[in-house]
Enzyme design. Structure first.
Site, PDB file in Angstrom:
ATOM      1  N   ARG A  41       0.636  -1.275   0.306  1.00 16.16           N
ATOM      2  CA  ARG A  41       0.170  -0.201   0.129  1.00 16.16           C
ATOM      3  C   ARG A  41       0.382   0.975  -0.115  1.00 16.16           C
ATOM      4  O   ARG A  41       1.593   2.087   0.572  1.00 16.16           O
ATOM      5  CB  ARG A  41      -1.037   0.336   0.937  1.00 16.16           C
ATOM      6  CG  ARG A  41      -2.037   0.986   0.956  1.00 16.16           C
ATOM      7  CD  ARG A  41      -3.158  -0.103   2.385  1.00 16.16           C
ATOM      8  NE  ARG A  41      -2.544   0.981   3.840  1.00 16.16           N
ATOM      9  CZ  ARG A  41      -3.281   0.588   3.977  1.00 16.16           C
ATOM     10  NH1 ARG A  41      -4.313   1.306   4.940  1.00 16.16           N
ATOM     11  NH2 ARG A  41      -2.297   1.939   5.471  1.00 16.16           N
TER      12      ARG A  41
ATOM     13  N   THR B 106      -0.502   7.646  -0.857  1.00 13.20           N
ATOM     14  CA  THR B 106      -1.725   7.784  -0.933  1.00 13.20           C
ATOM     15  C   THR B 106      -2.794   6.512  -1.464  1.00 13.20           C
ATOM     16  O   THR B 106      -3.751   6.360  -1.533  1.00 13.20           O
ATOM     17  CB  THR B 106      -2.037   7.377  -3.173  1.00 13.20           C
ATOM     18  OG1 THR B 106      -0.684   5.662  -3.464  1.00 13.20           O
ATOM     19  CG2 THR B 106      -0.392   8.133  -3.713  1.00 13.20           C
TER      20      THR B 106
ATOM     21  N   ASP C  42       0.354  -2.634  11.913  1.00 10.82           N
ATOM     22  CA  ASP C  42       1.179  -3.079  11.178  1.00 10.82           C
ATOM     23  C   ASP C  42       0.767  -4.569  10.902  1.00 10.82           C
ATOM     24  O   ASP C  42       1.993  -4.953  11.630  1.00 10.82           O
ATOM     25  CB  ASP C  42       1.805  -1.585  10.598  1.00 10.82           C
ATOM     26  CG  ASP C  42       2.619  -2.238   9.201  1.00 10.82           C
ATOM     27  OD1 ASP C  42       2.676  -1.437   8.478  1.00 10.82           O
ATOM     28  OD2 ASP C  42       2.772  -3.760   8.403  1.00 10.82           O
TER      29      ASP C  42
ATOM     30  N   ASP D 235       4.079  -5.791   9.725  1.00 13.10           N
ATOM     31  CA  ASP D 235       5.910  -5.185  10.520  1.00 13.10           C
ATOM     32  C   ASP D 235       5.544  -5.994  11.347  1.00 13.10           C
ATOM     33  O   ASP D 235       6.965  -6.408  12.359  1.00 13.10           O
ATOM     34  CB  ASP D 235       5.471  -3.894  11.045  1.00 13.10           C
ATOM     35  CG  ASP D 235       6.332  -2.924   9.929  1.00 13.10           C
ATOM     36  OD1 ASP D 235       6.668  -3.542   8.727  1.00 13.10           O
ATOM     37  OD2 ASP D 235       5.907  -1.888   9.974  1.00 13.10           O
TER      38      ASP D 235
HETATM   39  C1  PRP Z   1      -1.400  -3.983   4.465  1.00 11.41           C
HETATM   40  C2  PRP Z   1      -2.126  -5.406   4.943  1.00 11.41           C
HETATM   41  C3  PRP Z   1      -2.956  -5.572   3.501  1.00 11.41           C
HETATM   42  C4  PRP Z   1      -3.614  -4.480   2.920  1.00 11.41           C
HETATM   43  C5  PRP Z   1      -4.760  -3.601   4.308  1.00 11.41           C
HETATM   44  O1  PRP Z   1      -0.794  -4.405   3.781  1.00 11.41           O
HETATM   45  O2  PRP Z   1      -1.736  -6.326   4.867  1.00 11.41           O
HETATM   46  O3  PRP Z   1      -2.453  -5.949   2.384  1.00 11.41           O
HETATM   47  O4  PRP Z   1      -2.008  -3.441   4.056  1.00 11.41           O
HETATM   48  O5  PRP Z   1      -4.701  -2.213   3.782  1.00 11.41           O
HETATM   49  P1  PRP Z   1      -6.005  -2.528   2.421  1.00 11.41           P
HETATM   50  O6  PRP Z   1      -7.184  -2.241   2.579  1.00 11.41           O
HETATM   51  O7  PRP Z   1      -6.024   0.050   2.798  1.00 11.41           O
HETATM   52  O8  PRP Z   1      -5.226  -2.057   0.893  1.00 11.41           O
HETATM   53  P2  PRP Z   1       0.803  -3.335   3.512  1.00 11.41           P
HETATM   54  O9  PRP Z   1       0.869  -2.424   2.573  1.00 11.41           O
HETATM   55  O10 PRP Z   1       1.295  -2.540   5.153  1.00 11.41           O
HETATM   56  O11 PRP Z   1       1.871  -4.255   2.845  1.00 11.41           O
HETATM   57  P3  PRP Z   1       2.314  -5.471   4.151  1.00 11.41           P
HETATM   58  O12 PRP Z   1       1.255  -6.854   4.087  1.00 11.41           O
HETATM   59  O13 PRP Z   1       3.894  -6.311   2.628  1.00 11.41           O
HETATM   60  O14 PRP Z   1       3.313  -4.950   5.195  1.00 11.41           O
HETATM   61  N1  URA Z   2      -2.684  -2.167   7.069  1.00 11.09           N
HETATM   62  C1  URA Z   2      -2.323  -2.732   8.139  1.00 11.09           C
HETATM   63  O1  URA Z   2      -1.091  -4.248   9.112  1.00 11.09           O
HETATM   64  N2  URA Z   2      -2.361  -2.698   9.422  1.00 11.09           N
HETATM   65  C2  URA Z   2      -3.965  -1.408   9.752  1.00 11.09           C
HETATM   66  O2  URA Z   2      -4.755  -1.475  10.048  1.00 11.09           O
HETATM   67  C3  URA Z   2      -4.271  -1.333   7.813  1.00 11.09           C
HETATM   68  C4  URA Z   2      -3.965  -1.953   7.157  1.00 11.09           C
END
Ligand code: PRP
Ligand code: URA
Length: 209
Positions: free
Chosen positions: A104, A108, A200, A203
């Site tokens: 994400r 944006t 997160d 993380d």
């Molecule tokens: C997080 C989570 C989802 C997304 C959700 O991933 O694991 O994939 O955000 O958010 P959304 O519904 O607004 O799209 P992130 O983009 O942080 O990537 P990661 O899993 O690599 O940490």
């Molecule tokens: N992605 C995450 O990992 N946590 C949130 O709360 C939203 C998006």
């Protein structure tokens, strides 16, 4: 309109509380997510058809039920979806696993695709898209788009925690998709994080913050 199933089994809700706890360290966080994924897999496979076969017990011959040869596929959204894969495979070891890499954009909040690797027969499989967090819904919608463009028609979405905004967004974009969650939280904050959520997910699973 797709249905929303809240997996409110006490064991799931108990473990989810410790997943949310900011004091839960990476090792325990990972184990709890794995355990909840296994428990949620019970719910999501509840409608899998069975067929009868003959079985001989030490006492008599009888009819028993077995899963009717369904072809399943798990589609974790990288990274955080990976944390739920093993837990589901514990129950459905024959499922194939395809990966969709999305992150994400922090400004944006739009999903950016960076990797797609799917089973060659993906369109014939019943698919479960897996991601712990359904926030704006952008990532889930993009992953489902990837699958539908390849001809997939049988898709479910499985998340630990959803925001109402994310549920609405998936229902608008993909009204044919059923969503399975352990909880629907209050809202999103200004940074697109679920409130109260768990922070997160990527993380916390991989210890990157
Ligand atoms: C997080 C989570 C989802 C997304 C959700 O991933 O694991 O994939 O955000 O958010 P959304 O519904 O607004 O799209 P992130 O983009 O942080 O990537 P990661 O899993 O690599 O940490
Ligand atoms: N992605 C995450 O990992 N946590 C949130 O709360 C939203 C998006």
């Amino acid at each position: 309109m797709g249905k929303v199933f809240i997996c409110d089994h006490p064991l799931i809700q108990h473990k989810l509380t410790y997943i949310r706890d900011q004091n839960t360290k990476t090792k325990d966080f990972r184990e709890l997510v794995d355990e909840v994924a296994t428990l949620m897999a019970y719910e999501i496979t509840r409608d899998i058809p069975l067929e009868s076969i003959e079985v001989k017990t030490p006492v008599a011959t009888t009819q028993g039920k077995v899963i009717a040869g369904r072809m399943l596929g798990l589609i974790p959204i990288l990274r955080a979806g990976l944390g739920m894969v093993e837990g589901i495979l514990n129950l459905i070891p024959a499922a194939k696993v395809g990966h969709i890499g999305l992150y994400r954009d922090p400004e944006t909040l739009q999903p950016v695709e960076y990797y797609v690797k799917l089973p060659t027969d993906v369109q014939q499989r019943e698919l479960i898209v897996i991601d712990p967090m359904l926030a704006t819904g952008g990532s889930a919608n993009a992953a489902i788009d990837v699958l539908k463009k390849r001809g997939c028609t049988q898709i479910k979405l499985m998340c630990l925690i959803a925001a109402p905004e994310g549920v609405q967004s998936v229902q608008n974009a993909h009204p044919d998709i059923d969503i399975y969650v352990a909880a629907i939280d209050d809202c999103l904050n200004d940074h697109g994080y679920i409130v109260p959520g768990l922070g997160d997910a990527g993380d916390r699973l991989f210890g990157t913050k």
